[in-house]
Design an enzyme around this catalytic site. Structure first.
Site, PDB file in Angstrom:
ATOM      1  N   LYS A  40      58.856   2.174  55.854  1.00  9.60           N
ATOM      2  CA  LYS A  40      57.470   2.027  55.385  1.00  9.60           C
ATOM      3  C   LYS A  40      57.427   1.542  53.934  1.00  9.60           C
ATOM      4  CE  LYS A  40      55.965   5.383  58.813  1.00  9.60           C
ATOM      5  NZ  LYS A  40      57.261   5.898  59.284  1.00  9.60           N
TER       6      LYS A  40
HETATM    7  O1  LIG Z   1      52.106   5.992  62.990  1.00 12.80           O
HETATM    8  C1  LIG Z   1      53.259   6.392  62.920  1.00 12.80           C
HETATM    9  C2  LIG Z   1      54.262   5.684  62.301  1.00 12.80           C
HETATM   10  C3  LIG Z   1      55.538   6.172  62.324  1.00 12.80           C
HETATM   11  N1  LIG Z   1      55.832   7.341  62.937  1.00 12.80           N
HETATM   12  C4  LIG Z   1      57.244   7.765  62.963  1.00 12.80           C
HETATM   13  O2  LIG Z   1      57.695   7.741  64.334  1.00 12.80           O
HETATM   14  C5  LIG Z   1      58.502   8.865  64.606  1.00 12.80           C
HETATM   15  C6  LIG Z   1      57.807   9.763  65.613  1.00 12.80           C
HETATM   16  O3  LIG Z   1      58.591  10.892  65.888  1.00 12.80           O
HETATM   17  P1  LIG Z   1      58.262  11.919  67.099  1.00 12.80           P
HETATM   18  O4  LIG Z   1      59.260  13.018  66.881  1.00 12.80           O
HETATM   19  O5  LIG Z   1      58.479  11.188  68.386  1.00 12.80           O
HETATM   20  O6  LIG Z   1      56.873  12.376  66.923  1.00 12.80           O
HETATM   21  C7  LIG Z   1      58.752   9.532  63.258  1.00 12.80           C
HETATM   22  O7  LIG Z   1      59.903   8.951  62.692  1.00 12.80           O
HETATM   23  C8  LIG Z   1      57.530   9.158  62.449  1.00 12.80           C
HETATM   24  O8  LIG Z   1      57.789   9.135  61.066  1.00 12.80           O
HETATM   25  C9  LIG Z   1      54.831   8.050  63.549  1.00 12.80           C
HETATM   26  O9  LIG Z   1      55.057   9.136  64.122  1.00 12.80           O
HETATM   27  N2  LIG Z   1      53.568   7.561  63.535  1.00 12.80           N
END
Ligand SMILES: O=c1ccn([C@@H]2O[C@H](COP(=O)(O)O)[C@@H](O)[C@H]2O)c(=O)[nH]1
EC number: 4.1.1.23
Length: 271
Positions: free
Chosen positions: A93
């Site tokens: 990001k």
């Molecule tokens: O909008 C967003 C952007 C990035 N993320 C990232 O994706 C993963 C989600 O992890 P889970 O454990 O499957 O929930 C994580 O690295 C976030 O920083 C997001 O969730 N939403």
């Protein structure tokens, strides 16, 4: 990696699964803590067991950089483990004034050989375009994120009733193309994914939010799939922490296979 190569992997594996490597030293199975590099050992086993079902891996950079110099070294070693035909995403990001963004881009695309990096659009064109100057590398621009705080800015409407995320989509299309730019669209956004798809019919979306955040894979496919699939659906905790035991990688395999089987059906239905 090109868009055609990515689509070809999706068809070959009947999958649009991205496995998120949010490798948290406080959450990985305890037996790994005796290893020389526990995060590396954890990611290695996860990658070995899930690679049959994944078309992308997304290390979240925070989990590595929080460990300092050693974390960066681990990240590099993990990146080198990922089979070349699998798309890699540095979920960092980033985004800053032009000359700074240029160095962020060098870090992720030259020093490390990631296929893509997530970028925040808030600082505008000069903060994003330096990432677009690399062949076969991708910017994944935050558009409509999965978190509750996305309402604070992204859903604010202008005088014509257009939400800010839509302005981001429209404006950024002149910065790159569907061959070097994707958008982050949260799985928790349901029907709004369809609104995003109307503005950007051809671009890929990186869709986090299934699994631990409760987003629906079938809704994502219903509203978001296009003629080249157009989706990389990420699950991190739902796969990598499905078991805390010594069987964690085998259980991660089962969880990723379950998602792949569902994805196969959705590809048959909508593609
Ligand atoms: O909008 C967003 C952007 C990035 N993320 C990232 O994706 C993963 C989600 O992890 P889970 O454990 O499957 O929930 C994580 O690295 C976030 O920083 C997001 O969730 N939403």
């Amino acid at each position: 990696m090109t868009k055609a190569e990515l689509f070809s992997q999706i068809k070959k594996k009947s999958s649009f699964l991205c496995v998120g490597l949010d490798a948290d030293i406080n959450k990985i199975p305890k037996h790994l803590l005796k290893e020389k590099d526990p995060i590396f050992s954890f990611c290695k086993e996860i990658i070995e067991e899930t690679a049959d079902f994944a078309v992308a891996y997304k290390p979240n950079i925070a989990f590595f950089e929080a460990l300092g110099t050693e974390g960066w070294e681990t990240l590099q070693k993990v990146l080198e483990l990922i089979p070349k035909e699998i798309f890699t995403i540095a979920d960092a990001k980033r985004g800053d004034i032009g000359n700074t963004s240029k160095l962020y881009a060098k870090a992720f695309f030259e020093k490390m050989d990631f296929d893509s990096v997530t970028v925040a659009p808030y600082m505008g064109v000069d903060s994003v375009t330096p990432f677009l100057e690399f062949d076969e590398k991708w910017v994944i621009l935050l558009a409509l994120t999965s978190n509750a705080g996305s309402m604070d800015f992204q859903l604010i409407k202008d005088e014509q009733g257009k939400p800010l995320y839509q302005t981001v989509l429209e404006k950024s299309q002149s910065w790159g193309s569907d061959e070097n730019m994707m958008y982050v669209v949260g799985a928790t956004r349901g029907e709004l994914i369809g609104e995003v798809r109307k503005v950007v019919p051809d671009h890929f979306f990186l869709v986090p939010g299934v699994g631990a955040q409760g987003g629906s894979l079938s809704e994502v496919a219903k509203y978001g799939m296009n003629s080249t699939c157009g989706l990389l659906v990420n699950s991190s905790r739902g796969i990598i922490y499905a078991s805390e035991g010594t069987d964690f990688a085998k259980v991660a395999r089962k969880e990723s296979e379950k998602l792949q089987i569902e994805m196969k059906d959705l590809l048959e239905k909508y593609l």
